[in-house]
Write an enzyme that holds these catalytic residues in place. Structure first.
Site, PDB file in Angstrom:
ATOM      1  N   ARG A  51       0.814  -1.224   0.000  1.00 27.59           N
ATOM      2  CA  ARG A  51       0.000   0.000   0.000  1.00 27.59           C
ATOM      3  C   ARG A  51       0.841   1.265   0.000  1.00 27.59           C
ATOM      4  NH1 ARG A  51      -3.405  -1.419   5.137  1.00 27.59           N
ATOM      5  NH2 ARG A  51      -1.259  -1.931   5.647  1.00 27.59           N
ATOM      6  N   LYS A 148       3.055 -19.281   4.878  1.00 31.57           N
ATOM      7  CA  LYS A 148       2.408 -19.827   6.067  1.00 31.57           C
ATOM      8  C   LYS A 148       1.956 -18.667   6.962  1.00 31.57           C
ATOM      9  CE  LYS A 148       5.330 -20.411   9.949  1.00 31.57           C
ATOM     10  NZ  LYS A 148       6.054 -21.184  10.904  1.00 31.57           N
ATOM     11  N   ASP A 177       6.623 -24.181   2.388  1.00 31.15           N
ATOM     12  CA  ASP A 177       7.123 -24.579   3.694  1.00 31.15           C
ATOM     13  C   ASP A 177       8.638 -24.539   3.535  1.00 31.15           C
ATOM     14  OD1 ASP A 177       8.224 -25.971   5.857  1.00 31.15           O
ATOM     15  OD2 ASP A 177       6.354 -27.022   6.190  1.00 31.15           O
ATOM     16  N   HIS A 178       9.266 -23.499   4.077  1.00 29.55           N
ATOM     17  CA  HIS A 178      10.673 -23.290   3.721  1.00 29.55           C
ATOM     18  C   HIS A 178      11.576 -24.422   4.220  1.00 29.55           C
ATOM     19  CE1 HIS A 178      10.666 -21.343   7.687  1.00 29.55           C
ATOM     20  NE2 HIS A 178      11.936 -21.680   7.743  1.00 29.55           N
ATOM     21  N   LYS A 182      15.309 -26.700   2.297  1.00 34.74           N
ATOM     22  CA  LYS A 182      16.658 -26.827   2.868  1.00 34.74           C
ATOM     23  C   LYS A 182      17.411 -27.976   2.206  1.00 34.74           C
ATOM     24  CE  LYS A 182      15.536 -24.995   7.429  1.00 34.74           C
ATOM     25  NZ  LYS A 182      16.503 -23.925   7.636  1.00 34.74           N
ATOM     26  N   GLU A 216      15.015 -23.690  19.462  1.00 31.22           N
ATOM     27  CA  GLU A 216      15.356 -22.284  19.236  1.00 31.22           C
ATOM     28  C   GLU A 216      15.812 -21.641  20.543  1.00 31.22           C
ATOM     29  OE1 GLU A 216      12.613 -20.436  15.942  1.00 31.22           O
ATOM     30  OE2 GLU A 216      11.353 -21.326  17.490  1.00 31.22           O
ATOM     31  N   ASP A 235       2.518 -23.605  14.973  1.00 31.40           N
ATOM     32  CA  ASP A 235       3.579 -22.850  14.315  1.00 31.40           C
ATOM     33  C   ASP A 235       4.664 -23.763  13.728  1.00 31.40           C
ATOM     34  OD1 ASP A 235       4.626 -20.235  13.714  1.00 31.40           O
ATOM     35  OD2 ASP A 235       6.236 -20.644  15.155  1.00 31.40           O
ATOM     36  N   HIS A 240       6.111 -27.702   9.529  1.00 32.78           N
ATOM     37  CA  HIS A 240       7.514 -28.049   9.271  1.00 32.78           C
ATOM     38  C   HIS A 240       7.869 -29.455   9.752  1.00 32.78           C
ATOM     39  CE1 HIS A 240       7.770 -23.907   8.367  1.00 32.78           C
ATOM     40  NE2 HIS A 240       7.849 -23.473   9.606  1.00 32.78           N
ATOM     41  N   LYS A 331      10.943 -22.676  22.182  1.00 31.59           N
ATOM     42  CA  LYS A 331      11.694 -21.420  22.187  1.00 31.59           C
ATOM     43  C   LYS A 331      12.434 -21.274  23.506  1.00 31.59           C
ATOM     44  CE  LYS A 331       8.778 -19.019  18.908  1.00 31.59           C
ATOM     45  NZ  LYS A 331       9.781 -18.949  17.832  1.00 31.59           N
TER      46      LYS A 331
HETATM   47  P1  NAP Z   1       4.937  -7.659   7.433  1.00 26.03           P
HETATM   48  O1  NAP Z   1       6.344  -7.279   7.736  1.00 26.03           O
HETATM   49  O2  NAP Z   1       3.842  -7.200   8.348  1.00 26.03           O
HETATM   50  O3  NAP Z   1       4.629  -7.159   5.950  1.00 26.03           O
HETATM   51  C1  NAP Z   1       3.326  -7.186   5.418  1.00 26.03           C
HETATM   52  C2  NAP Z   1       3.395  -6.632   4.017  1.00 26.03           C
HETATM   53  O4  NAP Z   1       2.065  -6.615   3.487  1.00 26.03           O
HETATM   54  C3  NAP Z   1       3.899  -5.189   3.940  1.00 26.03           C
HETATM   55  O5  NAP Z   1       4.626  -5.026   2.751  1.00 26.03           O
HETATM   56  C4  NAP Z   1       2.601  -4.394   3.895  1.00 26.03           C
HETATM   57  O6  NAP Z   1       2.859  -3.134   3.306  1.00 26.03           O
HETATM   58  C5  NAP Z   1       1.768  -5.304   3.005  1.00 26.03           C
HETATM   59  N1  NAP Z   1       0.329  -5.104   3.168  1.00 26.03           N
HETATM   60  C6  NAP Z   1      -0.380  -5.040   4.323  1.00 26.03           C
HETATM   61  N2  NAP Z   1      -1.679  -4.830   4.052  1.00 26.03           N
HETATM   62  C7  NAP Z   1      -1.804  -4.759   2.698  1.00 26.03           C
HETATM   63  C8  NAP Z   1      -2.875  -4.539   1.822  1.00 26.03           C
HETATM   64  N3  NAP Z   1      -4.137  -4.344   2.256  1.00 26.03           N
HETATM   65  N4  NAP Z   1      -2.627  -4.532   0.505  1.00 26.03           N
HETATM   66  C9  NAP Z   1      -1.384  -4.729   0.011  1.00 26.03           C
HETATM   67  N5  NAP Z   1      -0.312  -4.924   0.798  1.00 26.03           N
HETATM   68  C10 NAP Z   1      -0.519  -4.934   2.138  1.00 26.03           C
HETATM   69  O7  NAP Z   1       4.757  -9.240   7.320  1.00 26.03           O
HETATM   70  P2  NAP Z   1       5.889 -10.326   6.956  1.00 26.03           P
HETATM   71  O8  NAP Z   1       6.583 -10.694   8.207  1.00 26.03           O
HETATM   72  O9  NAP Z   1       6.678  -9.865   5.799  1.00 26.03           O
HETATM   73  O10 NAP Z   1       4.981 -11.572   6.578  1.00 26.03           O
HETATM   74  C11 NAP Z   1       4.336 -11.694   5.333  1.00 26.03           C
HETATM   75  C12 NAP Z   1       3.702 -13.088   5.249  1.00 26.03           C
HETATM   76  O11 NAP Z   1       4.733 -14.055   5.349  1.00 26.03           O
HETATM   77  C13 NAP Z   1       2.725 -13.409   6.372  1.00 26.03           C
HETATM   78  O12 NAP Z   1       1.740 -14.294   5.874  1.00 26.03           O
HETATM   79  C14 NAP Z   1       3.588 -14.166   7.381  1.00 26.03           C
HETATM   80  O13 NAP Z   1       2.829 -15.044   8.188  1.00 26.03           O
HETATM   81  C15 NAP Z   1       4.482 -14.940   6.437  1.00 26.03           C
HETATM   82  N6  NAP Z   1       5.768 -15.334   7.021  1.00 26.03           N
HETATM   83  C16 NAP Z   1       6.658 -14.401   7.455  1.00 26.03           C
HETATM   84  C17 NAP Z   1       7.879 -14.803   7.973  1.00 26.03           C
HETATM   85  C18 NAP Z   1       8.908 -13.804   8.427  1.00 26.03           C
HETATM   86  O14 NAP Z   1       9.998 -14.232   8.796  1.00 26.03           O
HETATM   87  N7  NAP Z   1       8.639 -12.529   8.412  1.00 26.03           N
HETATM   88  C19 NAP Z   1       8.185 -16.176   8.062  1.00 26.03           C
HETATM   89  C20 NAP Z   1       7.260 -17.106   7.602  1.00 26.03           C
HETATM   90  C21 NAP Z   1       6.055 -16.676   7.074  1.00 26.03           C
HETATM   91  P3  NAP Z   1       1.841  -1.866   3.456  1.00 26.03           P
HETATM   92  O15 NAP Z   1       1.505  -1.780   4.907  1.00 26.03           O
HETATM   93  O16 NAP Z   1       2.593  -0.712   2.913  1.00 26.03           O
HETATM   94  O17 NAP Z   1       0.666  -2.219   2.621  1.00 26.03           O
END
Ligand code: NAP
Length: 484
Positions: A51, A148, A177-178, A182, A216, A235, A240, A331
């Site tokens: 956004r 996920k 599923d990362h 691996k 962890e 989780d 995993h 954890k």
């Molecule tokens: P995050 O840091 O909260 O990022 C969310 C992203 O979505 C941001 O780019 C946000 O940007 C965008 N977003 C939010 N609302 C939106 C909307 N209405 N339209 C378009 N874009 C929107 O989350 P994240 O940690 O990257 O995680 C993303 C996904 O990956 C989630 O499903 C999470 O469960 C999964 N995941 C993450 C990790 C990790 O290590 N981070 C690991 C495994 C899985 P704006 O606010 O500018 O829109």
């Protein structure tokens, strides 16, 4: 020795959530490394979408900073970074709104692989799928990648599958599923199915038990409120660890083909017995070493969510009857390490009189740190003094075995994204697999919820709750010591 890099076809890859944590930490740095390796060709394009109102230049600066932060310095080459950034652009889009889609559509090129990575909250998956179709951006060969968590129970996973199925065929959906990306996890299949050595022994007749550990040292890392709705079972175990268990337990597929592999994994999940309460230990870390407890981090003083779980799981089929799989994850534990240990039975009769201690073979597959394999065998203790036996590891750390090329091993996300572009779903979970895993996990979770079970406290830096030790001891076994 390693890494014949075969470039993938040119692609247009849209990263929804392109400004988010996952995109900055894993997806873009991973793509940069594939560009550096020559696997992502100069004809490919990556489009970030979120956004925030950003220009291409501002977005590229953000990605340059992410590369700087998350790629090792020796892999950063200024000219290559500049070339990579040229392939990147940005479109502001709200998944729930209708602006931004026309400019995105204008960026899509004909006859080029199209992939859409949903790196956003799962609650937005449906909106994205719907709008990609409504705005005629996704075509019949487009792929979507979903992150996920895939549901929090069977009902929500089914709903999510059905929403995606409204717009995409199963062979277009890549559920990440990362763990499956691996190197060592894939090696598990190579070890089992490309060698004659292990497979004849790979059954309850010769294997005493299997341990799968994901340990962890971190706490819930500022995600306490989110984690509290999930817990270790949802989780880690349902996804995993379940995948790891499947790769160890499955029958040989007829071919290394996506559906053949996933059919075999599905059969394992369906054969899992429901876990009775006496085979489950749940824990919550206590305060210690100046750090707060789980209850403080979760901001819910009455929380019964587990930050640790150990389970004894039985598989009801011919191959595994009588060989338990012990799973544990948590954890704030002593070490950061993930491993699978397959403990073979001791020889049926010993010709040596004076054998002290353990005398079984163990195959240890280390996922992290220091990916590799270790086969623990019995040898004669060196020196005079008769025939005394000892266990020694035949150690294969990939970093040593692969020498200077070990840095070229792609990390899980890199490999999986390249698989999406190649159209290979072997390392992605199929919809029925995810649903079967929830169908197994749901009654386990609802069981402890109905009983009102409270997790047992454990000290930070320990190996988990006392009762988890008992889970093994009462079967005459013990957990392997986990070293980080
Ligand atoms: P995050 O840091 O909260 O990022 C969310 C992203 O979505 C941001 O780019 C946000 O940007 C965008 N977003 C939010 N609302 C939106 C909307 N209405 N339209 C378009 N874009 C929107 O989350 P994240 O940690 O990257 O995680 C993303 C996904 O990956 C989630 O499903 C999470 O469960 C999964 N995941 C993450 C990790 C990790 O290590 N981070 C690991 C495994 C899985 P704006 O606010 O500018 O829109």
């Amino acid at each position: 020795m390693v890494s014949r890099v075969i470039p993938v076809d040119a692609f247009d890859l849209v990263i929804f959530g392109g400004t988010g944590d996952l995109a900055r930490r894993k997806i873009f740095p991973g793509l940069y490394r594939r560009y550096l390796a020559g696997q992502m060709t100069a004809e490919s394009r990556i489009i970030g979408a979120a956004r925030a109102e950003l220009t291409d230049i501002a977005f590229r600066e953000m990605i340059a900073a992410a590369i700087d932060e998350f790629v090792p310095k020796e892999r950063i080459d200024a000219a290559t970074v500049a070339g990579f950034l040229e392939r990147i652009s940005y479109v502001p889009i709200d998944a729930k709104g209708d602006s931004g889609w026309a400019p995105l559509r204008a960026k899509m090129r004909p006859s080029i692989v199209r992939a859409f990575y949903f790196s956003v909250a799962p609650s937005l998956f449906g909106d994205l799928a719907e709008r990609l179709h409504a705005h005629d951006i996704a075509d019949k060969s487009s792929r979507i990648v979903v992150e996920k968590p895939f549901g929090r129970d069977l009902a929500s996973a089914k709903a999510l599958n059905s929403t995606l199925a409204d717009h995409f065929r199963e062979d277009q959906i890549y559920r990440i599923d990362h763990y499956l990306g691996k190197e060592t996890v894939q090696n598990l299949m190579a070890v089992r199915f490309a060698n004659i050595l292990f497979e004849p022994l790979w059954k309850s007749e010769y294997i005493d038990h299997v341990q799968i550990t994901v340990s962890e040292t971190v706490d819930v890392e500022g995600r306490g409120a989110y984690y509290d709705k999930s817990g270790a079972m949802r989780d880690m175990v349902q996804n995993h660890m379940m995948q790891l268990l499947c790769l160890i337990a499955m029958e040989p597929p007829y071919h290394f083909d996506p559906n053949a592999v996933r059919d075999e994994k599905l059969k394992v999940i369906r054969a899992l017995e429901t876990v009775p309460s006496e085979n489950i230990v749940r824990g919550q870390y206590l305060a210690g070493g100046g750090d707060g407890s789980y209850l403080e981090h979760s901001e819910n003083p009455a929380s019964k969510t587990e930050s640790y779980i150990a389970l004894k799981v039985n598989i009801a089929n011919w191959r595994w009857k009588g060989t338990p799989f012990y799973l544990r994850t948590g954890k704030k534990l002593r070490a950061r390490a993930s491993e699978i240990a397959i403990t073979f039975k001791a020889p049926p009769h010993s010709i040596f009189d004076d054998v002290q201690g353990a005398r079984e073979n163990v195959l240890v597959i280390r996922l992290q740190p220091n990916e590799g394999m270790n086969l623990i065998v019995m040898i004669k203790e060196p020196g005079p003094g008769g025939m005394r036996l000892m266990q020694v590891p035949l150690d294969m750390a990939f970093a040593d075995a692969l020498g200077e090329h070990s840095e070229d091993i792609p990390d899980a996300y890199e490999r999986l994204i390249m698989d999406v572009i190649r159209g290979n779903q072997t390392l992605f979970m199929r919809g029925d697999e995810v649903e079967a895993a929830w169908a197994w996990a749901d009654p386990v979770i609802s069981g402890w919820e109905a009983r009102g079970d409270k997790p047992q406290g454990y000290d930070p830096g320990s190996s988990g709750p006392e009762d988890a030790l008992m889970l093994m001891h009462r079967d005459g076994r013990r957990w392997r010591e986990i070293k980080g």
